[in-house]
Design a protein around this motif. Structure first.
Motif, PDB file in Angstrom:
ATOM      1  N   SER A   1     -18.468   5.238  -5.915  1.00 59.33           N
ATOM      2  CA  SER A   1     -17.463   6.293  -5.732  1.00 59.33           C
ATOM      3  C   SER A   1     -16.064   5.779  -6.008  1.00 59.33           C
ATOM      4  N   TRP A   2     -15.186   6.721  -6.234  1.00 64.42           N
ATOM      5  CA  TRP A   2     -13.754   6.453  -6.326  1.00 64.42           C
ATOM      6  C   TRP A   2     -13.062   7.087  -5.128  1.00 64.42           C
ATOM      7  N   PHE A   3     -12.174   6.325  -4.551  1.00 62.50           N
ATOM      8  CA  PHE A   3     -11.304   6.814  -3.494  1.00 62.50           C
ATOM      9  C   PHE A   3      -9.866   6.559  -3.941  1.00 62.50           C
ATOM     10  N   ARG A   4      -8.937   7.204  -3.253  1.00 56.36           N
ATOM     11  CA  ARG A   4      -7.530   6.924  -3.525  1.00 56.36           C
ATOM     12  C   ARG A   4      -6.754   6.974  -2.226  1.00 56.36           C
TER      13      ARG A   4
ATOM     14  N   ASP B   1      -1.332  13.163  -7.806  1.00 62.29           N
ATOM     15  CA  ASP B   1      -2.409  12.205  -8.068  1.00 62.29           C
ATOM     16  C   ASP B   1      -1.934  10.753  -7.934  1.00 62.29           C
ATOM     17  N   THR B   2      -0.664  10.570  -7.704  1.00 60.41           N
ATOM     18  CA  THR B   2      -0.124   9.221  -7.542  1.00 60.41           C
ATOM     19  C   THR B   2      -0.727   8.552  -6.321  1.00 60.41           C
ATOM     20  N   ALA B   3      -1.341   7.402  -6.530  1.00 63.03           N
ATOM     21  CA  ALA B   3      -2.011   6.685  -5.446  1.00 63.03           C
ATOM     22  C   ALA B   3      -2.575   5.373  -5.980  1.00 63.03           C
ATOM     23  N   THR B   4      -3.042   4.558  -5.063  1.00 62.78           N
ATOM     24  CA  THR B   4      -3.872   3.426  -5.460  1.00 62.78           C
ATOM     25  C   THR B   4      -5.312   3.902  -5.460  1.00 62.78           C
ATOM     26  N   TYR B   5      -5.990   3.649  -6.553  1.00 62.37           N
ATOM     27  CA  TYR B   5      -7.369   4.095  -6.720  1.00 62.37           C
ATOM     28  C   TYR B   5      -8.321   2.921  -6.510  1.00 62.37           C
ATOM     29  N   PHE B   6      -9.335   3.187  -5.687  1.00 63.45           N
ATOM     30  CA  PHE B   6     -10.303   2.153  -5.324  1.00 63.45           C
ATOM     31  C   PHE B   6     -11.700   2.545  -5.760  1.00 63.45           C
ATOM     32  N   CYS B   7     -12.429   1.561  -6.195  1.00 60.93           N
ATOM     33  CA  CYS B   7     -13.846   1.704  -6.493  1.00 60.93           C
ATOM     34  C   CYS B   7     -14.616   1.216  -5.259  1.00 60.93           C
TER      35      CYS B   7
ATOM     36  N   ASP C   1     -15.576   4.818   5.457  1.00 58.40           N
ATOM     37  CA  ASP C   1     -16.141   3.833   6.389  1.00 58.40           C
ATOM     38  C   ASP C   1     -17.616   3.543   6.113  1.00 58.40           C
ATOM     39  N   ALA C   2     -18.253   4.389   5.307  1.00 57.07           N
ATOM     40  CA  ALA C   2     -19.679   4.207   5.027  1.00 57.07           C
ATOM     41  C   ALA C   2     -19.942   3.207   3.911  1.00 57.07           C
ATOM     42  N   TYR C   3     -18.912   2.754   3.223  1.00 58.95           N
ATOM     43  CA  TYR C   3     -19.087   1.873   2.071  1.00 58.95           C
ATOM     44  C   TYR C   3     -18.911   0.413   2.463  1.00 58.95           C
ATOM     45  N   ASP C   4     -19.784  -0.414   1.935  1.00 60.27           N
ATOM     46  CA  ASP C   4     -19.734  -1.840   2.245  1.00 60.27           C
ATOM     47  C   ASP C   4     -18.845  -2.628   1.295  1.00 60.27           C
ATOM     48  N   TYR C   5     -18.688  -2.156   0.074  1.00 63.16           N
ATOM     49  CA  TYR C   5     -18.007  -2.956  -0.938  1.00 63.16           C
ATOM     50  C   TYR C   5     -16.845  -2.182  -1.553  1.00 63.16           C
ATOM     51  N   TRP C   6     -15.755  -2.887  -1.726  1.00 59.93           N
ATOM     52  CA  TRP C   6     -14.531  -2.283  -2.255  1.00 59.93           C
ATOM     53  C   TRP C   6     -13.871  -3.207  -3.260  1.00 59.93           C
ATOM     54  N   GLY C   7     -13.224  -2.589  -4.249  1.00 63.28           N
ATOM     55  CA  GLY C   7     -12.370  -3.357  -5.137  1.00 63.28           C
ATOM     56  C   GLY C   7     -10.974  -3.470  -4.550  1.00 63.28           C
ATOM     57  N   GLN C   8     -10.095  -4.135  -5.281  1.00 65.00           N
ATOM     58  CA  GLN C   8      -8.731  -4.351  -4.823  1.00 65.00           C
ATOM     59  C   GLN C   8      -7.817  -3.165  -5.101  1.00 65.00           C
ATOM     60  N   GLY C   9      -8.249  -2.285  -5.977  1.00 65.37           N
ATOM     61  CA  GLY C   9      -7.466  -1.100  -6.285  1.00 65.37           C
ATOM     62  C   GLY C   9      -6.610  -1.250  -7.524  1.00 65.37           C
ATOM     63  N   THR C  10      -6.292  -0.121  -8.126  1.00 65.83           N
ATOM     64  CA  THR C  10      -5.399  -0.084  -9.277  1.00 65.83           C
ATOM     65  C   THR C  10      -4.429   1.080  -9.077  1.00 65.83           C
ATOM     66  N   GLN C  11      -3.170   0.825  -9.318  1.00 70.71           N
ATOM     67  CA  GLN C  11      -2.132   1.813  -9.039  1.00 70.71           C
ATOM     68  C   GLN C  11      -2.013   2.821 -10.175  1.00 70.71           C
TER      69      GLN C  11
ATOM     70  N   THR D   1       0.755   6.415  -0.538  1.00 69.62           N
ATOM     71  CA  THR D   1       1.600   5.757   0.465  1.00 69.62           C
ATOM     72  C   THR D   1       1.724   6.628   1.701  1.00 69.62           C
ATOM     73  N   GLY D   2       1.395   6.053   2.844  1.00 65.06           N
ATOM     74  CA  GLY D   2       1.528   6.765   4.103  1.00 65.06           C
ATOM     75  C   GLY D   2       0.401   7.730   4.414  1.00 65.06           C
ATOM     76  N   LYS D   3      -0.622   7.738   3.584  1.00 70.10           N
ATOM     77  CA  LYS D   3      -1.738   8.664   3.799  1.00 70.10           C
ATOM     78  C   LYS D   3      -3.044   7.895   3.949  1.00 70.10           C
ATOM     79  N   GLN D   4      -4.034   8.594   4.461  1.00 68.85           N
ATOM     80  CA  GLN D   4      -5.351   7.986   4.616  1.00 68.85           C
ATOM     81  C   GLN D   4      -6.074   7.932   3.274  1.00 68.85           C
ATOM     82  N   ARG D   5      -6.990   7.016   3.191  1.00 75.72           N
ATOM     83  CA  ARG D   5      -7.812   6.909   1.988  1.00 75.72           C
ATOM     84  C   ARG D   5      -8.691   8.144   1.885  1.00 75.72           C
ATOM     85  N   GLU D   6      -8.758   8.724   0.687  1.00 72.17           N
ATOM     86  CA  GLU D   6      -9.517   9.952   0.513  1.00 72.17           C
ATOM     87  C   GLU D   6     -10.507   9.839  -0.636  1.00 72.17           C
TER      88      GLU D   6
END
Length: 126
Positions: free
Chosen positions: A35-38, A90-96, A111-121, A41-46
């Motif tokens: 999955s992709w999350f994003r 859509d401005t955010a850090t995007y995580f795999c 919280d259900a995911y075990d593995y995350w990347g570092q993100g790309t802005q 700044t100042g918001k929860q990961r979605e």
């Protein structure tokens, strides 16, 4: 262990497109829900978009449905996110993210995911 590395972020103008990639190593990519999350700044990961291991039936958040497309190539251990008609929202850090045991009811829960990347802005601005 699964290692994830995102790439493709950048500064773009509203209305343009961008393609993000996530390369996976060290684990069974083909057996993982991806999955992709994003996180702005100042918001929860979605949750943005997700694919179970078969690659069929992608899931999207309401905010991006119809504009973004998630795909996976199990042969190349790669997950992509094509983003079209970008807006400043859509401005955010995007995580795999990846997980081997995820079920549908947990797909959108970071919280259900075990593995995350570092993100790309990704910054969308004129």
């Amino acid at each position: 262990q699964v290692q994830l590395a995102e790439s493709g972020g950048g500064l773009v103008q509203p209305g343009t497109s961008l393609k993000l990639s996530c390369e996976a190593s060290g684990g069974a990519f083909s057996r993982s829900t991806m999955s992709w999350f994003r996180q702005a700044t100042g918001k929860q990961r979605e949750f943005v978009a997700g694919l179970f291991r078969t690659g069929y039936n992608p899931y999207y958040s309401a905010a991006v449905k119809g504009r973004f497309a998630i795909n996976r190539d199990n042969a190349k251990n790669t997950l992509t996110l094509e983003m079209n008609n970008l807006t400043p929202e859509d401005t955010a850090t995007y995580f795999c993210a990846a997980d081997h045991r995820l079920i549908l009811s947990s797909l959108r829960n970071p919280d259900a995911y075990d593995y995350w990347g570092q993100g790309t802005q990704v910054t969308v601005s004129s």
